[in-house]
Design an enzyme around this catalytic site. Sequence first.
Site, PDB file in Angstrom:
ATOM      1  N   GLY A   1       0.846  -1.313   0.089  1.00  0.00           N
ATOM      2  CA  GLY A   1      -0.071  -0.001  -0.321  1.00  0.00           C
ATOM      3  C   GLY A   1       0.797   1.240   0.043  1.00  0.00           C
TER       4      GLY A   1
ATOM      5  N   ASP B   1      -3.708   9.154  15.831  1.00  0.00           N
ATOM      6  CA  ASP B   1      -4.005   8.801  14.391  1.00  0.00           C
ATOM      7  C   ASP B   1      -4.805   7.665  14.022  1.00  0.00           C
ATOM      8  OD1 ASP B   1      -4.187   9.456  11.618  1.00  0.00           O
ATOM      9  OD2 ASP B   1      -2.075   9.011  11.328  1.00  0.00           O
TER      10      ASP B   1
ATOM     11  N   GLY C   1       3.574  10.165   1.985  1.00  0.00           N
ATOM     12  CA  GLY C   1       5.121   9.961   1.972  1.00  0.00           C
ATOM     13  C   GLY C   1       5.889   8.835   1.745  1.00  0.00           C
TER      14      GLY C   1
HETATM   15  N1  LIG Z   1       2.428  -3.777   8.830  1.00  0.00           N
HETATM   16  C1  LIG Z   1       1.735  -4.007   7.642  1.00  0.00           C
HETATM   17  N2  LIG Z   1       1.245  -5.269   7.162  1.00  0.00           N
HETATM   18  C2  LIG Z   1       0.471  -5.453   6.173  1.00  0.00           C
HETATM   19  N3  LIG Z   1      -0.036  -4.387   5.326  1.00  0.00           N
HETATM   20  C3  LIG Z   1       0.587  -3.084   5.871  1.00  0.00           C
HETATM   21  C4  LIG Z   1       1.296  -2.912   7.056  1.00  0.00           C
HETATM   22  N4  LIG Z   1       1.317  -1.358   7.148  1.00  0.00           N
HETATM   23  C5  LIG Z   1       0.604  -0.756   6.081  1.00  0.00           C
HETATM   24  N5  LIG Z   1       0.056  -1.699   5.282  1.00  0.00           N
HETATM   25  C6  LIG Z   1      -0.635  -1.621   4.242  1.00  0.00           C
HETATM   26  O1  LIG Z   1      -0.029  -0.286   3.553  1.00  0.00           O
HETATM   27  C7  LIG Z   1      -1.245   0.704   3.605  1.00  0.00           C
HETATM   28  C8  LIG Z   1      -0.575   2.069   3.433  1.00  0.00           C
HETATM   29  O2  LIG Z   1       0.146   2.307   4.929  1.00  0.00           O
HETATM   30  P1  LIG Z   1       0.926   3.405   5.285  1.00  0.00           P
HETATM   31  O3  LIG Z   1       1.042   3.138   6.792  1.00  0.00           O
HETATM   32  O4  LIG Z   1       1.951   3.911   4.748  1.00  0.00           O
HETATM   33  O5  LIG Z   1      -0.286   4.654   5.153  1.00  0.00           O
HETATM   34  P2  LIG Z   1      -1.697   4.933   5.694  1.00  0.00           P
HETATM   35  O6  LIG Z   1      -1.753   4.480   7.163  1.00  0.00           O
HETATM   36  O7  LIG Z   1      -2.815   4.159   4.590  1.00  0.00           O
HETATM   37  O8  LIG Z   1      -1.725   6.429   5.470  1.00  0.00           O
HETATM   38  P3  LIG Z   1      -1.162   7.434   6.186  1.00  0.00           P
HETATM   39  O9  LIG Z   1       0.434   7.669   5.579  1.00  0.00           O
HETATM   40  O10 LIG Z   1      -1.738   8.750   6.216  1.00  0.00           O
HETATM   41  O11 LIG Z   1      -0.694   7.103   7.663  1.00  0.00           O
HETATM   42  C9  LIG Z   1      -2.131   0.545   4.329  1.00  0.00           C
HETATM   43  O12 LIG Z   1      -3.298   1.130   4.246  1.00  0.00           O
HETATM   44  C10 LIG Z   1      -2.019  -1.126   4.548  1.00  0.00           C
HETATM   45  O13 LIG Z   1      -3.086  -1.575   3.569  1.00  0.00           O
END
Ligand SMILES: Nc1ncnc2c1ncn2[C@@H]1O[C@H](COP(=O)(O)OP(=O)(O)OP(=O)(O)O)[C@@H](O)[C@H]1O
Length: 337
Positions: free
Chosen positions: A56, A178, A60
């Site tokens: 995902g 958050d 950033g």
């Molecule tokens: N530990 C993980 N295991 C599996 N999938 C993950 C994990 N962390 C993140 N993801 C996937 O990647 C996506 C992007 O995560 P990320 O934390 O970069 O951004 P976000 O939480 O969607 O947005 P923001 O950057 O605004 O916090 C998530 O929505 C999830 O689907």
Amino acid sequence: MTLVRKRKEKQALRITVPPVSSSWHGFLSPSPISSSSSNSPTITNLADFEKLAVLGHGNGGTVYKVFHKPTGAIYALKVLRFGEDIERVQQQSLNEMGILRRLDSDCVVMCHGVFENGFADIDGGGDLCFVMEYMEGGSLYDLLQRHHRLSEEAISGIARSVLEGLHYLHSMHIVHRDIKPSNLLINRKGKMKIADFGISRLVAGSDKQQCDSYMGTYAYMSPERIDPERWGGVYSDGFAGDVWSLGVVIMECFTGRFPLINPGEKPDWITLMYAICFEETWEMPETASAELQNFVRRCLVRDWRSRGTVEELLSHPFSTKFQHVAPQNLLCYSSCV
Ligand SMILES: Nc1ncnc2c1ncn2[C@@H]1O[C@H](COP(=O)(O)OP(=O)(O)OP(=O)(O)O)[C@@H](O)[C@H]1O
């Protein structure tokens, strides 16, 4: 701002529009650091990872599914880019490394290491890389995209898991700040955990006063974070803000859409601020059980001083209603079954 004021003719509103780049993720290690967990494998080198897929994208950065060659284990690797901002991030991050070192609970997604300067194999390298526990079921956001609405059984399980996670974090004096669907991840056993401590703050002593009220994701932000002066200029302890965010998430799981604005309304800053700070109370649809309606009402009390606490909500009839149902319940919604 004029628009917001016009829309709320009588009440005074002091809102500072936050910088767009405020979604900040900062823990820094000048070299790899390991988690404090005794169960944590030794991860010393980013070159030991092989990229398998993109999981995902966030603000950033990108999250990859990666294979750890020495152990054969699968992890999620979050690569964040800060570009010219890296120096500022480094400064701020040093204070926050403690958060990662201290977290060790099955209610929160484990971070096994943080690396600086990236991983050449992955997209040309990033500024900061976080090696995280891989959550096979993806996020609650993904789940809602696919299913729109969830059953009360599933929602009750989500409420309980998030409350347990918040209880752990708050006991460590950590405010998440958050809580939103994309930061709630599900593993292959159906267990939901809280992820992404990028903007968390240690709340201790005078730090309370230094909280930057405008970080985080605006849509899930509590009224006291948006307009602290309305409560006499005293910012809450922060913990109540996590409860508010949980209430919005729970309502969204039931209604199948972001609940604080009307369907079709554009979720811009002004609309969101108006809805969060001034809208009359939101009522859950009558099709929701009395327990669920009351749970959401306790989370979405606008005055943080009267809002339900994590302890209160953990024993709320809605949280305990389906306690006997195994967490695997969530898996029927997940793509990893
Ligand atoms: N530990 C993980 N295991 C599996 N999938 C993950 C994990 N962390 C993140 N993801 C996937 O990647 C996506 C992007 O995560 P990320 O934390 O970069 O951004 P976000 O939480 O969607 O947005 P923001 O950057 O605004 O916090 C998530 O929505 C999830 O689907």
